[in-house]
Design an enzyme around this catalytic site. Sequence first.
Site, short mmCIF file in Angstrom:
data_model
loop_
_atom_site.label_atom_id
_atom_site.label_comp_id
_atom_site.label_asym_id
_atom_site.label_seq_id
_atom_site.Cartn_x
_atom_site.Cartn_y
_atom_site.Cartn_z
N CYS A 21 0.83 -1.21 0.00
CA CYS A 21 0.00 0.00 0.00
C CYS A 21 0.86 1.26 0.00
N ASN B 205 4.20 1.58 -0.55
CA ASN B 205 5.32 1.67 -1.49
C ASN B 205 4.94 1.60 -2.97
N GLU C 62 -7.02 2.12 -13.13
CA GLU C 62 -6.49 3.30 -12.42
C GLU C 62 -5.18 3.78 -13.06
N GLY D 264 -4.97 -10.24 5.49
CA GLY D 264 -4.64 -9.43 4.32
C GLY D 264 -4.83 -10.16 3.00
N TYR E 222 -9.16 -3.26 -11.41
CA TYR E 222 -9.11 -1.87 -10.95
C TYR E 222 -7.71 -1.28 -11.05
N LYS F 228 -0.36 5.47 -6.01
CA LYS F 228 -1.48 5.51 -6.97
C LYS F 228 -2.33 6.76 -6.76
N HIS G 269 -26.15 21.03 0.51
CA HIS G 269 -26.21 21.64 -0.82
C HIS G 269 -25.15 22.71 -0.96
N GLU H 31 -25.29 14.72 -2.09
CA GLU H 31 -26.74 14.87 -1.82
C GLU H 31 -27.59 14.19 -2.89
N CYS I 252 -1.71 1.80 -2.92
CA CYS I 252 -2.68 2.87 -2.67
C CYS I 252 -2.06 4.27 -2.69
P1 FAD Z 1 1.33 -6.26 1.82
O1 FAD Z 1 1.01 -4.84 2.08
O2 FAD Z 1 1.57 -6.67 0.42
O3 FAD Z 1 2.61 -6.59 2.72
C1 FAD Z 1 3.28 -7.81 2.68
C2 FAD Z 1 4.75 -7.57 2.99
O4 FAD Z 1 5.38 -8.83 3.24
C3 FAD Z 1 5.53 -6.95 1.85
O5 FAD Z 1 6.36 -5.93 2.32
C4 FAD Z 1 6.36 -8.11 1.31
O6 FAD Z 1 7.54 -7.70 0.68
C5 FAD Z 1 6.63 -8.87 2.58
N1 FAD Z 1 6.97 -10.30 2.42
C6 FAD Z 1 6.51 -11.17 1.50
N2 FAD Z 1 7.00 -12.40 1.72
C7 FAD Z 1 7.79 -12.29 2.81
C8 FAD Z 1 8.56 -13.22 3.55
N3 FAD Z 1 8.61 -14.51 3.21
N4 FAD Z 1 9.26 -12.77 4.62
C9 FAD Z 1 9.23 -11.46 4.98
N5 FAD Z 1 8.50 -10.55 4.32
C10 FAD Z 1 7.79 -10.96 3.26
N6 FAD Z 1 -6.03 -1.03 -1.32
C11 FAD Z 1 -6.86 -0.07 -0.86
O7 FAD Z 1 -7.49 -0.26 0.18
N7 FAD Z 1 -7.02 1.11 -1.54
C12 FAD Z 1 -6.35 1.37 -2.67
O8 FAD Z 1 -6.54 2.45 -3.25
C13 FAD Z 1 -5.46 0.40 -3.17
N8 FAD Z 1 -4.75 0.64 -4.29
C14 FAD Z 1 -3.83 -0.27 -4.72
C15 FAD Z 1 -3.09 0.02 -5.85
C16 FAD Z 1 -2.16 -0.87 -6.31
C17 FAD Z 1 -1.34 -0.53 -7.54
C18 FAD Z 1 -1.95 -2.11 -5.62
C19 FAD Z 1 -0.92 -3.10 -6.10
C20 FAD Z 1 -2.69 -2.42 -4.49
C21 FAD Z 1 -3.64 -1.51 -4.03
N9 FAD Z 1 -4.43 -1.76 -2.90
C22 FAD Z 1 -5.31 -0.82 -2.45
C23 FAD Z 1 -4.33 -3.05 -2.18
C24 FAD Z 1 -3.46 -2.95 -0.91
O9 FAD Z 1 -2.20 -2.43 -1.24
C25 FAD Z 1 -3.32 -4.34 -0.30
O10 FAD Z 1 -4.61 -4.89 -0.08
C26 FAD Z 1 -2.59 -4.31 1.03
O11 FAD Z 1 -1.31 -3.76 0.90
C27 FAD Z 1 -2.47 -5.75 1.57
O12 FAD Z 1 -1.78 -5.75 2.78
P2 FAD Z 1 -1.05 -7.07 3.29
O13 FAD Z 1 -0.63 -6.78 4.69
O14 FAD Z 1 -1.88 -8.26 3.04
O15 FAD Z 1 0.22 -7.26 2.36
P1 NA7 Z 2 -7.76 -8.29 -11.11
O1 NA7 Z 2 -8.76 -7.45 -10.46
O2 NA7 Z 2 -7.68 -9.75 -10.79
O3 NA7 Z 2 -7.90 -8.07 -12.67
C1 NA7 Z 2 -7.06 -8.70 -13.57
C2 NA7 Z 2 -7.40 -8.26 -14.97
O4 NA7 Z 2 -6.47 -8.83 -15.88
C3 NA7 Z 2 -8.76 -8.73 -15.41
O5 NA7 Z 2 -9.29 -7.76 -16.28
C4 NA7 Z 2 -8.45 -10.04 -16.14
O6 NA7 Z 2 -9.39 -10.36 -17.11
C5 NA7 Z 2 -7.13 -9.70 -16.79
N1 NA7 Z 2 -6.26 -10.85 -17.02
C6 NA7 Z 2 -5.98 -11.85 -16.17
N2 NA7 Z 2 -5.09 -12.70 -16.72
C7 NA7 Z 2 -4.82 -12.23 -17.95
C8 NA7 Z 2 -3.98 -12.66 -19.00
N3 NA7 Z 2 -3.23 -13.77 -18.88
N4 NA7 Z 2 -3.93 -11.93 -20.13
C9 NA7 Z 2 -4.69 -10.81 -20.26
N5 NA7 Z 2 -5.50 -10.34 -19.30
C10 NA7 Z 2 -5.56 -11.05 -18.16
O7 NA7 Z 2 -6.28 -7.78 -10.88
P2 NA7 Z 2 -5.65 -6.36 -10.59
O8 NA7 Z 2 -4.22 -6.50 -10.99
O9 NA7 Z 2 -6.42 -5.25 -11.16
O10 NA7 Z 2 -5.80 -6.29 -9.03
C11 NA7 Z 2 -5.22 -7.26 -8.22
C12 NA7 Z 2 -6.01 -7.43 -6.99
O11 NA7 Z 2 -5.91 -6.27 -6.21
C13 NA7 Z 2 -7.46 -7.70 -7.27
O12 NA7 Z 2 -7.76 -9.03 -6.92
C14 NA7 Z 2 -8.21 -6.69 -6.44
O13 NA7 Z 2 -9.13 -7.29 -5.56
C15 NA7 Z 2 -7.13 -5.97 -5.66
P3 NA7 Z 2 -10.64 -11.37 -16.83
O14 NA7 Z 2 -11.73 -10.52 -16.25
O15 NA7 Z 2 -10.15 -12.43 -15.87
O16 NA7 Z 2 -10.93 -11.91 -18.17
#
Ligand code: FAD
Ligand code: NA7
Length: 486
Positions: free
Chosen positions: A53, A55, A200, A323, A196, A61, A462, A467, A58
């Site tokens: 989130c 790095n 985004e 998570g 998403y 982004k 308003h 609203e 969220c």
């Molecule tokens: P993470 O935050 O992924 O943390 C896991 C940590 O564990 C990482 O630092 C990883 O490197 C470390 N790790 C992995 N394996 C090991 C290991 N074996 N030993 C030690 N460390 C390890 N969520 C929202 O609510 N709002 C948003 O707007 C939003 N935008 C997003 C945009 C993007 C581009 C992405 C990729 C995600 C977004 N999310 C958003 C989702 C959100 O970031 C995740 O749901 C959240 O970070 C999950 O938290 P977590 O604790 O499960 O794992």
């Molecule tokens: P999502 O929400 O799982 O979406 C992945 C998208 O990529 C979705 O549109 C898929 O299409 C598409 N997709 C999946 N595999 C392929 C391949 N092999 N080729 C082309 N397109 C593909 O992933 P996000 O990365 O947006 O988000 C990751 C998670 O973060 C997600 O689970 C959220 O809950 C939060 P599809 O609809 O399967 O045909």
Amino acid sequence: IEEQYMYDLVVLGGGSGGLAAAKQAAELGARVAVFDYVTPSPKGTKWGLGGTCVNVGCIPKKLMHQAALLGEAVHEAAAFGWVIPDIKSVQINWEALSVAVQNHIKSVNWVTRVDLKNKKVEYINALGYFKDPHTIGGIMKNGEENVVTAKNILIAVGGRPKYPDIPGAIENGITSDDIFSLSQPPGKTLIVGAGYIGLECAGFLNGLGYNTTVMVRSIILRGFDQQMANIIAEEMEQRGVHFIYQAKPKLIKKEADGILVHWVDKLGQVQKDVYDTVLFAIGRRALTKDLKLENAGVICIPDDDKIDAVDEQTNVPHIYAVGDILHKKPELTPVAIHAGKLLSKRLFANSSETMDYTNIATTVFSPLEYGCVGLSEEQANIIYGEDNIEIYHAYYKPTEFFIPQKDNSHCYLKVVTLRNNDQKVIGMHFIGPNAGEVIQGFATAIKSNLTFPILKSTVGIHPTSAEELIRVFITKRSKMDPKPQS
Ligand code: FAD
Ligand code: NA7
């Protein structure tokens, strides 16, 4: 018995869920350690403590989305009387943006470390894995191993972006792990995936002025209300994002003039184009493989390598998970944080409160944002049957859109209710400015059993867009025109 172990709780993964659980446990007097380790992306991008989130999720982004919104606002400002010399030459400086974003992230990394120190949580920068059900080994950067024992272990390792299994994808593509720290402007960009994250990224890149294309395999925003998803895509298309529907990438190849992409279109024909950047947003893979779960007897779901926990407890009683690593749970930061805190309170403060994974609000930060809570129209139809639900809907015109003559044809909302006496509200969907800010309070209302009569008895603020959710009165069933009459 506790003294038999070095820690009361060891957390694998210092992201949203792991850190929240660790800090809560330490505040309640537990001895806690957190292992966090970031494996560099195939492109070599790495980052500090705090997880996805902070790095690569969220936070960067939202900052890039804000940068794009500001670009839009500069042009609107002129209509409101601001004198902006040479407005045609207004453009983004990508390097300045990415440096500003990265500097903010570094400051958060630092604050996170200090916070752990103050709360007496031990931070171990090592890739953790199970040696046995109570012993964690962690490989540090210098290759040495740090071994600890724990009474309870929390798995919170999250996930990383997937790459498709096609030639050249890993070598020539990037993911959301790399985009926020790219040192060069992305240029003409292809985004594969219409979830998403894909939408985004496409939204802010287009807003920043880059030629952006989204390749959609099947539908937009699977899992979200499809009427809303398609409105979002139409709005993006109108703003200049290109969409290639029903297409699958086949080959990614570096050439002198850019990255050549071959894809198969809906007719089975191979098409091609050249891009400066190809970004895969095709979903995320859970990081359970490195954990040697078999040494602890923890079972994963084979389909997605995720953990199917009951109240965050895995099949091994003292091993928990929160998570993104959880099977079929929303992948959202506040979900991970809330579940992590509640778990620590149950473990160390005799609490019995469990995590409620229903009615969690979320927002897609597309150029025109989409916020929702509760059921989509499709889900409501499946669960309750079309005859038992009412959909109230409206198009509306945000006041601030008039002077700059911004297109408001996609400002749309709907409220899903039951049709019985109470008319309980079971879903709310809002497309428009500040959708996240609009929908958050309504999520509380839904959790407090909001009914349609209560919604209608609420007096609005308003002039706001929020609203409009209170003013809604036209049902889909009536077939009345939901467009505003004025
Ligand atoms: P993470 O935050 O992924 O943390 C896991 C940590 O564990 C990482 O630092 C990883 O490197 C470390 N790790 C992995 N394996 C090991 C290991 N074996 N030993 C030690 N460390 C390890 N969520 C929202 O609510 N709002 C948003 O707007 C939003 N935008 C997003 C945009 C993007 C581009 C992405 C990729 C995600 C977004 N999310 C958003 C989702 C959100 O970031 C995740 O749901 C959240 O970070 C999950 O938290 P977590 O604790 O499960 O794992
Ligand atoms: P999502 O929400 O799982 O979406 C992945 C998208 O990529 C979705 O549109 C898929 O299409 C598409 N997709 C999946 N595999 C392929 C391949 N092999 N080729 C082309 N397109 C593909 O992933 P996000 O990365 O947006 O988000 C990751 C998670 O973060 C997600 O689970 C959220 O809950 C939060 P599809 O609809 O399967 O045909």
